[in-house]
Scaffold this motif. Structure first.
Motif, short mmCIF file in Angstrom:
data_model
loop_
_atom_site.label_atom_id
_atom_site.label_comp_id
_atom_site.label_asym_id
_atom_site.label_seq_id
_atom_site.Cartn_x
_atom_site.Cartn_y
_atom_site.Cartn_z
N ARG A 183 0.84 -1.20 0.00
CA ARG A 183 0.00 0.00 0.00
C ARG A 183 0.87 1.24 0.00
O ARG A 183 2.03 1.21 0.39
CB ARG A 183 -0.91 0.00 1.23
N TYR A 184 0.28 2.34 -0.41
CA TYR A 184 1.02 3.61 -0.44
C TYR A 184 1.50 3.98 0.95
O TYR A 184 2.59 4.52 1.12
CB TYR A 184 0.14 4.73 -1.01
N ARG A 185 0.69 3.71 1.95
CA ARG A 185 1.08 4.09 3.31
C ARG A 185 2.29 3.28 3.81
O ARG A 185 3.00 3.72 4.70
CB ARG A 185 -0.10 3.97 4.27
N ASP A 186 2.50 2.07 3.23
CA ASP A 186 3.71 1.31 3.58
C ASP A 186 4.96 2.06 3.13
O ASP A 186 5.97 2.10 3.83
CB ASP A 186 3.67 -0.07 2.91
N VAL A 187 4.88 2.64 1.93
CA VAL A 187 5.99 3.44 1.41
C VAL A 187 6.18 4.69 2.26
O VAL A 187 7.31 5.07 2.59
CB VAL A 187 5.75 3.82 -0.07
N LEU A 188 5.07 5.34 2.61
CA LEU A 188 5.14 6.56 3.42
C LEU A 188 5.80 6.29 4.77
O LEU A 188 6.58 7.11 5.26
CB LEU A 188 3.73 7.13 3.64
N LYS A 189 5.52 5.13 5.36
CA LYS A 189 6.13 4.79 6.65
C LYS A 189 7.64 4.65 6.54
O LYS A 189 8.39 5.12 7.41
CB LYS A 189 5.53 3.48 7.19
N LEU A 190 8.09 4.01 5.46
CA LEU A 190 9.53 3.85 5.27
C LEU A 190 10.21 5.19 5.04
O LEU A 190 11.30 5.45 5.57
CB LEU A 190 9.80 2.91 4.08
N CYS A 191 9.59 6.06 4.25
CA CYS A 191 10.15 7.39 4.00
C CYS A 191 10.16 8.22 5.28
O CYS A 191 11.10 8.99 5.52
CB CYS A 191 9.34 8.11 2.93
N THR A 192 9.14 8.06 6.09
CA THR A 192 9.05 8.81 7.35
C THR A 192 10.11 8.35 8.33
O THR A 192 10.77 9.17 8.99
CB THR A 192 7.65 8.61 7.97
N SER A 193 10.31 7.04 8.43
CA SER A 193 11.29 6.49 9.37
C SER A 193 12.73 6.80 8.95
O SER A 193 13.66 6.66 9.75
CB SER A 193 11.11 4.98 9.51
N HIS A 194 12.91 7.25 7.71
CA HIS A 194 14.25 7.62 7.22
C HIS A 194 14.77 8.88 7.90
O HIS A 194 15.99 9.07 8.01
CB HIS A 194 14.18 7.82 5.71
#
Length: 238
Positions: A183-194
């Motif tokens: 899901r898009y939010r899975d990508v958003l979580k990874l970018c956020t945790s960066h």
């Protein structure tokens, strides 16, 4: 008109002016392809994170609306993709509007969009390099792109619900059962945790894209001035 009514009218006017300014800013855009071509070099890693985050942020926000509009339809899924850097439009205010080619329901086609976005970002990071050259990426970014470009082969649920907000328990269960991206939010979580401060992600990544737009426009203006000066000089010599 009373003082209160005058104040309310002033507030409304200011709000309308702000809305108009936002619309104007969103109307001014550059494609990622234009940026790559103008600089004739790849984007840097922080810009790659930002483009990825901003694209998925827009897609996630628009996903629920597309899903509702397609409710009740049946038929085969069609692969929908981001064709390339020319389909990624960066606006003056730092927002991004990716253009998706193809038809399909938002939830079932999210994996294809994510995969094509990962491929597009990888190519933007390799832009201008020779065929025998390969850019060495940082492990976190390499992992992000690897997860994004391997979504279609995952054993996870093929039809994730983009608009569905999972409970905290379900989120934890999901993290424990699969490390893939669906899901898009899975990508958003990874970018956020960066980021060192994850809560700064929306403002930070928008600022990166806003700076990319502004710097590109400055370069374009500068090159246009040089081109104009050369044409004037050439005309004067005739």
């Amino acid at each position: 008109m009373s003082e209160r009514e005058l104040m309310e009218a002033t507030v409304r006017e200011e709000a309308e002016e702000e809305d108009e300014e936002e619309e104007e800013e969103e109307g001014e855009e550059l494609t990622l392809q234009e940026i790559l071509t103008l600089y004739n070099q790849p984007i840097n890693e922080e810009q790659a994170w930002a483009v990825c985050y901003q694209c998925c942020r827009t897609l996630a926000e628009e996903g629920a609306g597309r899903r509702r509009s397609s409710a009740g339809r049946s038929g085969l899924d069609h692969r929908v993709v981001i064709g390339g850097p020319g389909d990624v439009r960066i606006h003056k205010n730092g927002t991004i509007r990716p253009q998706i080619a193809g038809k399909g329901q938002a939830a079932s086609s999210a994996v294809w969009v994510i995969e094509s976005l990962g491929i597009m970002i990888y190519k933007a990071l390799d832009f201008g390099l020779k065929e025998n050259e390969e850019r060495e990426l940082s492990p976190p970014l390499e992992q992000l792109i690897d997860l994004m470009t391997n979504t279609a082969g995952s054993d996870a649920d093929p039809c994730p619900d983009e608009g569905y907000e999972a409970t905290e328990e379900e989120e934890e269960e999901g993290r424990g059962s699969s490390s893939g991206i669906r899901r898009y939010r899975d990508v958003l979580k990874l970018c956020t945790s960066h980021l060192p401060r994850p809560e700064d992600a929306p403002a930070h990544y928008q600022a990166v894209c806003r700076a990319l737009y502004a710097e590109t426009m400055e370069l374009r203006t500068f090159l246009d001035k040089i081109r104009s000066a050369k044409e004037v000089r050439k005309t004067a010599l005739l």
